[in-house]
Structures are given as structure tokens and as C-alpha cells.
Design a protein around this motif. Sequence first.
Motif, PDB file in Angstrom:
ATOM      1  N   TRP A 121      20.167 -34.395 -25.508  1.00 53.96           N
ATOM      2  CA  TRP A 121      21.337 -33.585 -25.837  1.00 53.96           C
ATOM      3  C   TRP A 121      21.014 -32.102 -25.754  1.00 53.96           C
ATOM      4  N   ASP A 127      25.144 -26.590 -25.993  1.00 56.08           N
ATOM      5  CA  ASP A 127      26.488 -27.146 -25.789  1.00 56.08           C
ATOM      6  C   ASP A 127      26.754 -28.399 -26.635  1.00 56.08           C
ATOM      7  N   LYS A 181      26.093 -31.338 -26.015  1.00 59.49           N
ATOM      8  CA  LYS A 181      26.557 -32.448 -25.164  1.00 59.49           C
ATOM      9  C   LYS A 181      25.397 -33.338 -24.715  1.00 59.49           C
ATOM     10  N   ASN A 182      25.750 -34.557 -24.370  1.00 61.77           N
ATOM     11  CA  ASN A 182      24.759 -35.506 -23.866  1.00 61.77           C
ATOM     12  C   ASN A 182      24.447 -35.167 -22.405  1.00 61.77           C
ATOM     13  N   HIS A 183      23.241 -34.682 -22.149  1.00 59.95           N
ATOM     14  CA  HIS A 183      22.890 -34.248 -20.793  1.00 59.95           C
ATOM     15  C   HIS A 183      22.614 -35.408 -19.835  1.00 59.95           C
ATOM     16  N   MET A 204      30.645 -40.494 -23.396  1.00 58.44           N
ATOM     17  CA  MET A 204      29.536 -39.550 -23.571  1.00 58.44           C
ATOM     18  C   MET A 204      28.544 -40.046 -24.617  1.00 58.44           C
TER      19      MET A 204
END
Length: 446
Positions: free
Chosen positions: A247, A251, A253-255, A329
Motif C-alpha cells: 500500500w 495515497d 491505495k493498494n499498489h 482494491m
Amino acid sequence: MQRQQIIKTVRRRKVELVRFLYCGNDGVIRGKACHSRFLPSYLESGIGLTVAMQSFNMLDQLVPEGSFGPVGEIRLMPDPETFAVLPYVAKTARLLCEMVTLEGEPWGACTRTFLKRMIARARSAGVTLKAAFENEFTLATQDRVPLDRSPCFSSIGMDSAAPLMLEIIEALQAQGVYPEQYYAELGPGQQELPVRFADALHAADNQITLRDTARGVAWQHGLLASFAPKPFPDQAGNGSHVHFSLWGLKDGKNHFHDPKGRYGLSEAGYAFVGGVLAHLPALVALTAPTVNSYRRLQPRFWSSAYTAWGPDNREAAIRIPSKRRGLEMESTNLELKPCDPSNNPYLALGGLLAAGLDGLERKLDPGEPALVDPDTLTETERKRRGIRRLPATLAQALDALERDEVLRPALGDVLAKEYIAVKRSEVRGFEGKDVAFEIEHHFYKY
Ligand code: GLU
Ligand code: MG
């Protein structure tokens, strides 16, 4: 929890003993307890431990070629965040610890510190690893007779293990570990209890909690919960597959998640897979680290035997699990199968991070996906695709770890030397011994 709060809770709950626990190089969970009356001072100073414990193997022998012997002390320094009153032992609490020098500096042979170092390495690349171990374990009598012979995923199995499993599940939640699913697995008396994912350090701590709790609750019922990788030589093994995702710090977010990527996996995800596969023959020395582990890593047991990856392929070392609809996600993750619960989870996750980050840095390509069991491909075909057989023995895995120019330096000189010495001594300890001896020792200690 703050120190003051810990002390208050200990008084309120009438705790007598507080265990200071760590996981050894041998994967055995060990520690010392202090009496609650003296807890305030031990929270400050830690509990003294002989340096020799990091040269101990799972046969409980001090390894002659290890660096540490009868002279020298370290301190088990608790992480207050890990405090929990144990639901399955009266008047007892526990804290998970790091090993520090007498001067209070991190000790080179501490495995939890190693994982923290790898987490810091990831953070400097702007990412953090989230993970969960998907544990399988065996319920059996003290004589190792399995609890039942129920069919895979059957309600027969759920019923026969129900009272015990519910107690384990409640005890885990009381300690802040959240089981997400439960089923009776294929093997005799085999259970599976996947827990909610957490950041890497908590995921490793949760693994200690889960192993101790399952064993502790079973013990209260006069039974054994065994996490031995292969408790019965010809039956399904016990895995602790790691589900993991990376992550972004900025951001959030899950990369690994990319709806446009092949199988929904991002470029970063593929590079991470490339890194893990490149180092896998060495990495298994950390994730599947006992002599018994290599009885498990055989084709056709769904535990993986080759350096292959594939979408929902349960014979591949890395599976890309299909996403959950509506939770795309959050549910994007990778599953590492050649991993079992006889490992030290700090070493397993630290090694996984080191390997994956190397893949990210070097943008490694994992090659073609395996869409069939890699064991059914011809040797020529496997060679063409760069699919290698995983080490067939712990000795071979240790050779690979010794040669690995990313994992060995990541461990650092002190830890790498000691770990390899301990594990080599385990190889020797089981040489010339029969399967019964191997299973007896692994069954009971993991
Ligand atoms: N028991 C298998 C193992 O040894 C895993 C079975 C499965 O959950 O896919 O890893
Ligand atoms: Mg399973």
C-alpha cells in the motif's frame, strides 16, 4: 497500551504472571515471565536473557558452531502495544518482545528488529506491506491420534471441532486478532483459520498470538494443536500461506491493484512477484524452515513445489487470487504458498519484503503465468519458462540462502550467521533418524 494502563489492567484482572515472549531462530515461541508485583520495573528494564538462546535449535540444543554461549546477556524488551491478558490461562498476560543489548540498543540477532528494518526499507520506497497468514493446523490427542477423519470442508468436521474452535476464535478476538473464515480442512483433524490482514509487524505478532492461542486452548482440553508442516507423512500438510499486498503511504491505495492490468495486478505487483520468485529458493529457508517443511513441499499437495506463479493456481508458489466483487482494491493480494507455521513470522515477512522490494527496484519480470500444475509440464518446458524446482531439503534451501546476495545481507551478519548455524544443526540433528523421530519433535513444538 500505555505502560500505566498495562499496570492498571494487570491489577484489575488479578494477573499474577506476565510472560515476556519472543520467537527464536528455531521458530519456537519462548520467553520468561515476571511476577506482576515487579512488572513496572521490568517494563522499564526488560527481562534478562542469556545470549545463548539465539544459538538454540528446535531440538533444544545449544549449537556448538553458534556464536553465543554461556557468557553474555541481552534484555527482552516488551512492546507495550502487544499487551494481552491470556484468555486460556488463568491470571496470566503476555507481551511480545525485542532483543536489546545491555545498553538498550537493538541486538543484531533480534528477528522482530529485522522485520522492522525491512518495514523501514519499504517505507523509504513509499510503501507498506499488509499481510495475513492463512493457518492450517491439526487437532489431535497427546498420542497424536487426529481428532477426526472428516471430509474436506465438511460440516462433520466443523461439528466435531466446534466447541474447541469457538473457544479459540473467542480467545483470539479477546487479544485483538480477528478470524475471518473457518473450515475443517482436508487432512486428519486439520483446521483452517484465516485471520484479517494487518500491517506487516502486526501480522507477524498475530501469528505468534494465533499459534500460542490454538495450542493453549487445545491444551486446556487435553489435546494438541499442532502446526507441524507435515504432521502425517502421507497426508495434507499444514501451510501458513501468506496473503499480502503493498500500500502507498501517500495515497493510501493498494499498489497491487490495477483494474487494467493482466489478472487485475499492477506493474508493481508483477515486479514484486518477479523479486519473490528470483529469491524463492533462498526465501523458503525462512518461510519453510524446518526439516519437516520439505516433506510438505511436494507436487500435488497444493503447497507448491516450483517457482511458478498463476491466477488461482493452487500448485503455483504464488497465486493471484481472484478479486472479490465490490471489494476489488481491498481484496487484491498475492498468496505465497511455500510458507508454513513452523517459521519465525518476523523472518518470513522480513524476507518476503526484502525479496519483493528487490523485484520492485530492478523491475523484475516474473515470466509467463502457469495455467496448469507446473508438475505436469515437461522438464524442457519448465526450463524454457524459467520454472525451477524448490529446494527438496532444508540443507539445499540453506545453501541458497547463503548464496543469496539480497536476503543474506538484509538479515545482517549477526542474524544471518546465527540463523544458518541453528538451521544447519537441525539438519544434522535429524540425519540418520527415522520419520517417526522427525514427526514427534515437530508435532509437539510447533
Ligand atoms: N494444505 C495445503 C498446504 O500444505 C494447502 C491447501 C489449500 O488450502 O489450498 O499448503
Ligand atoms: Mg487450506
